[in-house]
Every structure is written in C-alpha cells, then in structure tokens.
Scaffold this motif. Structure first.
Motif, PDB file in Angstrom:
ATOM      1  N   PHE A 179       0.839  -1.194   0.000  1.00 31.77           N
ATOM      2  CA  PHE A 179       0.000   0.000   0.000  1.00 31.77           C
ATOM      3  C   PHE A 179       0.876   1.246   0.000  1.00 31.77           C
ATOM      4  O   PHE A 179       1.853   1.342   0.747  1.00 31.77           O
ATOM      5  CB  PHE A 179      -0.903   0.010   1.237  1.00 31.77           C
ATOM      6  CG  PHE A 179      -1.639   1.320   1.432  1.00 31.77           C
ATOM      7  CD1 PHE A 179      -2.821   1.561   0.765  1.00 31.77           C
ATOM      8  CD2 PHE A 179      -1.118   2.296   2.264  1.00 31.77           C
ATOM      9  CE1 PHE A 179      -3.492   2.764   0.937  1.00 31.77           C
ATOM     10  CE2 PHE A 179      -1.777   3.505   2.447  1.00 31.77           C
ATOM     11  CZ  PHE A 179      -2.969   3.736   1.775  1.00 31.77           C
ATOM     12  N   ASP A 180       0.523   2.213  -0.840  1.00 29.31           N
ATOM     13  CA  ASP A 180       1.249   3.485  -0.894  1.00 29.31           C
ATOM     14  C   ASP A 180       0.275   4.573  -1.339  1.00 29.31           C
ATOM     15  O   ASP A 180      -0.121   4.622  -2.505  1.00 29.31           O
ATOM     16  CB  ASP A 180       2.428   3.386  -1.860  1.00 29.31           C
ATOM     17  CG  ASP A 180       3.171   4.707  -2.008  1.00 29.31           C
ATOM     18  OD1 ASP A 180       2.977   5.590  -1.163  1.00 29.31           O
ATOM     19  OD2 ASP A 180       3.937   4.852  -2.981  1.00 29.31           O
ATOM     20  N   ALA A 181      -0.093   5.443  -0.404  1.00 32.04           N
ATOM     21  CA  ALA A 181      -1.079   6.481  -0.697  1.00 32.04           C
ATOM     22  C   ALA A 181      -0.607   7.440  -1.779  1.00 32.04           C
ATOM     23  O   ALA A 181      -1.424   8.090  -2.442  1.00 32.04           O
ATOM     24  CB  ALA A 181      -1.400   7.248   0.587  1.00 32.04           C
ATOM     25  N   SER A 182       0.709   7.532  -1.981  1.00 34.73           N
ATOM     26  CA  SER A 182       1.236   8.468  -2.975  1.00 34.73           C
ATOM     27  C   SER A 182       1.266   7.894  -4.385  1.00 34.73           C
ATOM     28  O   SER A 182       1.638   8.595  -5.333  1.00 34.73           O
ATOM     29  CB  SER A 182       2.650   8.906  -2.581  1.00 34.73           C
ATOM     30  OG  SER A 182       3.560   7.824  -2.709  1.00 34.73           O
ATOM     31  N   PRO A 208      -6.486   1.933  -6.173  1.00 35.78           N
ATOM     32  CA  PRO A 208      -6.357   3.263  -6.781  1.00 35.78           C
ATOM     33  C   PRO A 208      -6.468   3.184  -8.296  1.00 35.78           C
ATOM     34  O   PRO A 208      -5.965   2.241  -8.913  1.00 35.78           O
ATOM     35  CB  PRO A 208      -4.959   3.702  -6.338  1.00 35.78           C
ATOM     36  CG  PRO A 208      -4.208   2.415  -6.156  1.00 35.78           C
ATOM     37  CD  PRO A 208      -5.214   1.439  -5.608  1.00 35.78           C
ATOM     38  N   TRP A 238      -7.680  -1.909  -1.353  1.00 37.16           N
ATOM     39  CA  TRP A 238      -6.916  -0.799  -1.946  1.00 37.16           C
ATOM     40  C   TRP A 238      -6.886  -0.945  -3.462  1.00 37.16           C
ATOM     41  O   TRP A 238      -6.273  -1.870  -3.983  1.00 37.16           O
ATOM     42  CB  TRP A 238      -5.497  -0.786  -1.387  1.00 37.16           C
ATOM     43  CG  TRP A 238      -4.702   0.408  -1.837  1.00 37.16           C
ATOM     44  CD1 TRP A 238      -5.045   1.723  -1.724  1.00 37.16           C
ATOM     45  CD2 TRP A 238      -3.436   0.385  -2.499  1.00 37.16           C
ATOM     46  NE1 TRP A 238      -4.057   2.528  -2.255  1.00 37.16           N
ATOM     47  CE2 TRP A 238      -3.059   1.731  -2.732  1.00 37.16           C
ATOM     48  CE3 TRP A 238      -2.555  -0.638  -2.881  1.00 37.16           C
ATOM     49  CZ2 TRP A 238      -1.863   2.089  -3.350  1.00 37.16           C
ATOM     50  CZ3 TRP A 238      -1.363  -0.294  -3.498  1.00 37.16           C
ATOM     51  CH2 TRP A 238      -1.026   1.052  -3.730  1.00 37.16           C
TER      52      TRP A 238
END
Length: 326
Positions: free
Chosen positions: A89-92, A127, A125
């Motif tokens: 997971f990586d919000a960026s 995106p 998740w």
C-alpha cells in the motif's frame, strides 16, 4: 517453531518475467489493452531510460517499473506503456503515476498509457486515478489496474499463461513468509508444474529462474530445494541448472563434507554451499566485467549467502561492477 525467512525478492524476478514474455503479461492482466496492440511489431523496452529523466527509487513497495514502446493495431500509432508492479500500500501512488506520465510525455512526445499491477495484500486498496483542479482547470490521470488477489488459485494452477505461475509465486511468498517449510513445499510444487505446461525449454528455464529468485528460502531449505531440482532434472531429462552451476554445487557439497568433520554436518555443509556460490558469482562477474579487483574478491569471500544472492540478482540490470555492489 517455523523457520524465519529472509525478505522476498520481487523486483528482479518481475522484470525478468516481463522481458521474457511481455505479450503474455499483457494478455493475462490487461486483455482489453492486449487486443489493441499490433504484436507483429516487436515491443521496444525503454525502461533503462527512466533513470536518465530523473526516475529514482520510488517508496512504498514499488518493485518493478517498465517503459515499453508498442504499436497500436488500428492506427499504427506508437505509444509508451508505463508499467508499475506495486507490492505494498502506498497512498502516494496515484500522484506518482500522474507525475511519471507527464514527465514521460514531456521527454518523448508520445502518448503514454499507465498500467499498475497491484501486488499488495490489501483487498480494498484499488487506486485508479489522480485529479487536481482550480478555477475550472482540471489536471489528472486515470490508469488501468489489475490486482493479484483477484485471481482464483485453482484457475491459476490450471492456466497455461506463464504469469499465472508468477502470480502464484508472488502470492505464496507473501502468504508463507513466516513458514520456510511451507514456502519450500510451494516452491517445489510450482517447479514441478513447469514441466506440465508443454512450454519450450527456453520458457521453462526462464520461469524456473523467476520462481527461484522470488521465493527466497533460508539456506537449509534452499539446499533441500536444489537437491530436489537435481532429482527432477534426471526424471524429466532437462537441465534447469547449468552444468557450471551444478559443478559449483557439487564442489560446495564436497567442501561441506570436509568442513563438517570439524564444524558439524549442517554448519559445514552450509559453508561449503556458500563458498561454491561465491566462486560461481566471481566467475559470472569476471565473464561480464573482466578480471576482478582483489578488494571485490575479498568481499565475495566474506559475504553471507543472502549477500551473494542479492549481488547475483543485481547482475541482471547492472552496467558496471560498482552498480552490482551498490
């Protein structure tokens, strides 16, 4: 008590698999896009150029980034596919995909299609876009994604696409990362599966290397794996391990027997294997970069098995000795 495992390696295996069978990658994870590409025109890998336009090591578990130039079937237009394999997971990530797309377009003036393979362990998740705007102006990106967790394990075992096998290897490495014996069993099962697909010898060997790189085992389990592979080779009459590799393994085993007389059987055997691996790596480095400095040979002599394996992986992408050891 389960044996602790060294960290899994994903980057080099994924890149090797992509380069070996890129059309299969697209057909497996992005079939709608696969159908729009003219595969009679050979794809051109341009990911080496990413570093030249300021792409550094990305945070957050991005394990592979590829840039591939392809030709579209209907328009004959050439476009760039920017592909990310994201293991955590990586919000960026969405913003990073936007940034990369803009910079790639600015450098090459070709349309860019961004694709993300989500190889993380969070089923929620997903995106798919990034947009910012003010005063009626909107900038952003929408990108195609595929999620490894969406694939049914039974269907993966039945599928003939090599990336079904890569998916199984990745998921097994995540699921069994705390149990070396369970991972060994999975690794052996996938290795045996190679022979049941009717693939060419070249593909079998390429996928064998991907499995072996990705599914990292502690030294005792890896030694058991090598012996099982040698037995499988004899049964199937196909070499997965090169004669050079086998020679060093045998040499390492003999050294292990000698060391075992003084240090205890298991410890001595592992030391013999480590010395054989160091000699094999020295031979590969010499073939690639020429005679080795004495300082490099000393590093190889002192290195652990994990360090030797990491340097072996680095040879795939490195353009110099310095890059291998960095």
């Amino acid at each position: 008590m389960p044996t602790a495992l060294p960290p899994a390696r994903y980057d080099a295996p994924w890149k090797a698999a992509l380069r070996h069978a890129f059309p299969a990658f697209m057909a497996f994870y992005f079939p709608a896009l696969y159908a729009q590409i003219d595969w009679s025109q050979r794809p051109r890998f341009r990911d080496k150029e990413l570093a030249q336009i300021g792409f550094g090591d990305a945070p957050g578990g991005m394990v592979a980034d590829m840039l591939v130039e392809v030709c579209l079937r209907d328009s004959a237009e050439r476009v760039l596919l920017h592909i990310e394999v994201q293991s955590q997971f990586d919000a960026s990530l969405p913003e990073r995909m936007f940034d990369y797309s803009v910079r790639i377009f600015g450098e090459y003036r070709l349309h860019v299609a961004s694709l993300v393979l989500l190889a993380d362990e969070d089923p929620g998740w997903r995106p798919q876009d990034f947009h910012v705007g003010a005063l009626g102006t909107v900038l952003g990106i929408s990108f195609a994604t595929a999620k490894l967790l969406d694939y049914d394990e039974g269907e993966l075992f039945a599928a003939n696409n090599p990336f079904a096998l890569v998916t199984l290897a990745h998921l097994s490495s995540q699921r069994e990362r705390h149990d070396a014996d369970a991972l060994l069993a999975s690794k052996l099962r996938l290795t045996r599966l190679l022979y049941e697909r009717g693939w060419s010898k070249r593909r079998i060997i390429a996928m064998f290397k991907v499995i072996n790189w990705m599914m990292v085992l502690p030294e005792p389990q890896q030694a058991r794996y090598w012996h099982a592979v040698l037995k499988l080779e004899k049964e199937r009459k196909m070499e997965l391990i090169t004669p050079l590799e086998q020679w060093f393994m045998d040499k390492g085993w003999k050294k292990g027997v000698q060391h075992g007389l003084e240090q205890g059987h298991e410890k001595g055997r592992m030391e013999g294997w480590r010395e054989g691996a160091a000699e094999l790596l020295a031979r590969q480095l010499t073939q690639r970069f020429g005679p080795l400095p004495q300082a490099i040979r000393k590093r190889l002599d002192r290195a652990s098995m994990e360090q030797l394996e990491a340097w072996s992986d680095a040879i795939l992408e490195a353009q110099s000795l310095k890059e291998v050891f960095e």
